[in-house]
Design a protein around this motif. Sequence first.
Motif, PDB file in Angstrom:
ATOM      1  N   MET A  13       0.844  -1.190   0.000  1.00  0.00           N
ATOM      2  CA  MET A  13       0.000   0.000   0.000  1.00  0.00           C
ATOM      3  C   MET A  13       0.877   1.237   0.000  1.00  0.00           C
ATOM      4  N   GLN A  14       0.473   2.250  -0.768  1.00  0.00           N
ATOM      5  CA  GLN A  14       1.239   3.488  -0.870  1.00  0.00           C
ATOM      6  C   GLN A  14       0.281   4.667  -0.785  1.00  0.00           C
ATOM      7  N   ARG A  15       0.689   5.678  -0.008  1.00  0.00           N
ATOM      8  CA  ARG A  15      -0.103   6.903   0.008  1.00  0.00           C
ATOM      9  C   ARG A  15       0.820   8.100   0.151  1.00  0.00           C
ATOM     10  N   LYS A  16       0.379   9.224  -0.400  1.00  0.00           N
ATOM     11  CA  LYS A  16       1.154  10.455  -0.323  1.00  0.00           C
ATOM     12  C   LYS A  16       0.943  11.093   1.039  1.00  0.00           C
ATOM     13  N   ILE A  17       2.039  11.542   1.642  1.00  0.00           N
ATOM     14  CA  ILE A  17       1.961  12.212   2.936  1.00  0.00           C
ATOM     15  C   ILE A  17       2.790  13.499   2.868  1.00  0.00           C
ATOM     16  N   ASN A  18       2.649  14.332   3.871  1.00  0.00           N
ATOM     17  CA  ASN A  18       3.535  15.495   3.989  1.00  0.00           C
ATOM     18  C   ASN A  18       3.813  15.772   5.451  1.00  0.00           C
ATOM     19  N   PHE A  19       4.913  16.431   5.703  1.00  0.00           N
ATOM     20  CA  PHE A  19       5.289  16.793   7.069  1.00  0.00           C
ATOM     21  C   PHE A  19       6.086  18.095   7.017  1.00  0.00           C
ATOM     22  N   ASP A  20       6.207  18.731   8.171  1.00  0.00           N
ATOM     23  CA  ASP A  20       6.833  20.047   8.260  1.00  0.00           C
ATOM     24  C   ASP A  20       8.292  19.934   8.666  1.00  0.00           C
ATOM     25  N   ARG A  21       9.099  20.795   8.074  1.00  0.00           N
ATOM     26  CA  ARG A  21      10.489  20.965   8.511  1.00  0.00           C
ATOM     27  C   ARG A  21      10.795  22.459   8.521  1.00  0.00           C
ATOM     28  N   ASP A  22      10.810  23.035   9.716  1.00  0.00           N
ATOM     29  CA  ASP A  22      11.156  24.455   9.868  1.00  0.00           C
ATOM     30  C   ASP A  22      10.305  25.348   8.978  1.00  0.00           C
ATOM     31  N   GLY A  23       9.014  25.033   8.896  1.00  0.00           N
ATOM     32  CA  GLY A  23       8.100  25.851   8.112  1.00  0.00           C
ATOM     33  C   GLY A  23       7.989  25.467   6.654  1.00  0.00           C
ATOM     34  N   LEU A  24       8.785  24.524   6.202  1.00  0.00           N
ATOM     35  CA  LEU A  24       8.688  24.022   4.836  1.00  0.00           C
ATOM     36  C   LEU A  24       7.877  22.734   4.833  1.00  0.00           C
ATOM     37  N   THR A  25       7.047  22.552   3.812  1.00  0.00           N
ATOM     38  CA  THR A  25       6.287  21.310   3.667  1.00  0.00           C
ATOM     39  C   THR A  25       7.063  20.351   2.780  1.00  0.00           C
ATOM     40  N   LEU A  26       7.386  19.186   3.335  1.00  0.00           N
ATOM     41  CA  LEU A  26       8.063  18.137   2.588  1.00  0.00           C
ATOM     42  C   LEU A  26       7.049  17.070   2.226  1.00  0.00           C
ATOM     43  N   VAL A  27       7.151  16.551   1.005  1.00  0.00           N
ATOM     44  CA  VAL A  27       6.165  15.610   0.480  1.00  0.00           C
ATOM     45  C   VAL A  27       6.819  14.244   0.289  1.00  0.00           C
TER      46      VAL A  27
END
Length: 302
Positions: A1-15
Amino acid sequence: MQRKINFDRDGLTLVGSLFTPDDLDENGHYPAVIVQGSFTSVKEQMAGTYAEKFAGQGFVALSFDYAHYGESEGRPRQYESPAEKLSDLRAAVTYLTHLPYVEAVGMVGVCTSASNGVYLAARDPRIKGLTTIAGFLADEDVFVATYGEDGMATRREQATAAKKKYEETGEATTITVYSETDKDAANYAPVQGAYDYYTNESRGNVPQYKNELDVSSWTNWLAFDALSQASPVTTPTIVVHSDQSALPENAKRLYEAVQGEKELVWSDGNHFDYYDSPKQIDNAVANVTRFFHTHLTEGQPT
């Protein structure tokens, strides 16, 4: 199973792409791995290939675009910063440790991300296992041998000029990363097929990838020294390499320098085989899976 996620790094959104076992039980406990790839690569290349394989072996596996690349935020684009990549990786560890079904996190670095992984393991005790696969394990001697002292000085001057231009005009200065014809490319090899992985659409030349480097990156890149970070690493470490992969002697030096539990797996195939050849990938994944199932969760709650 695969899904797109995102998380924050110092105010930048990483995908990123999160791969999980097909039978994932969110009330269960799983080892997790961050899987990252080569210089300027994106998650849809070798990192995603490995992440999917590890999910098939029972891991929660995260591949993501470093800041400045792919779908992640960060300007200028195509900007290489080992310090920022370390921050990105630490943010990825935080993301995974906050998932209720993750019990421990390991790092799998392919090519240049092997060096990034060494920096991470040396600084973040939350990492319970480190893997390098066909690692490009940089140090000062590598860059001197590649570019020469004069060439390094020239590139640093170019980086300073590019940085000033960007700050004054917002206009980035880029060069080709991999080329068999462009002598000004960051990596130039006048051999047909030398960089087929990056130019062939049936291999790594995916739509999400840009074969470009921001010239201001030279200042950071030429100071990258993974081997200087090796001796503080006490994380269980497995080094997977071959004679035809990049810098084989540095892979052996890394293995000798890291502390604690460790294993050296010397295999066959050339460097790029470890990006998309089933034989080399499956062998690497099998060895890492065995090693991580032994060491990754030691001392962790069950």
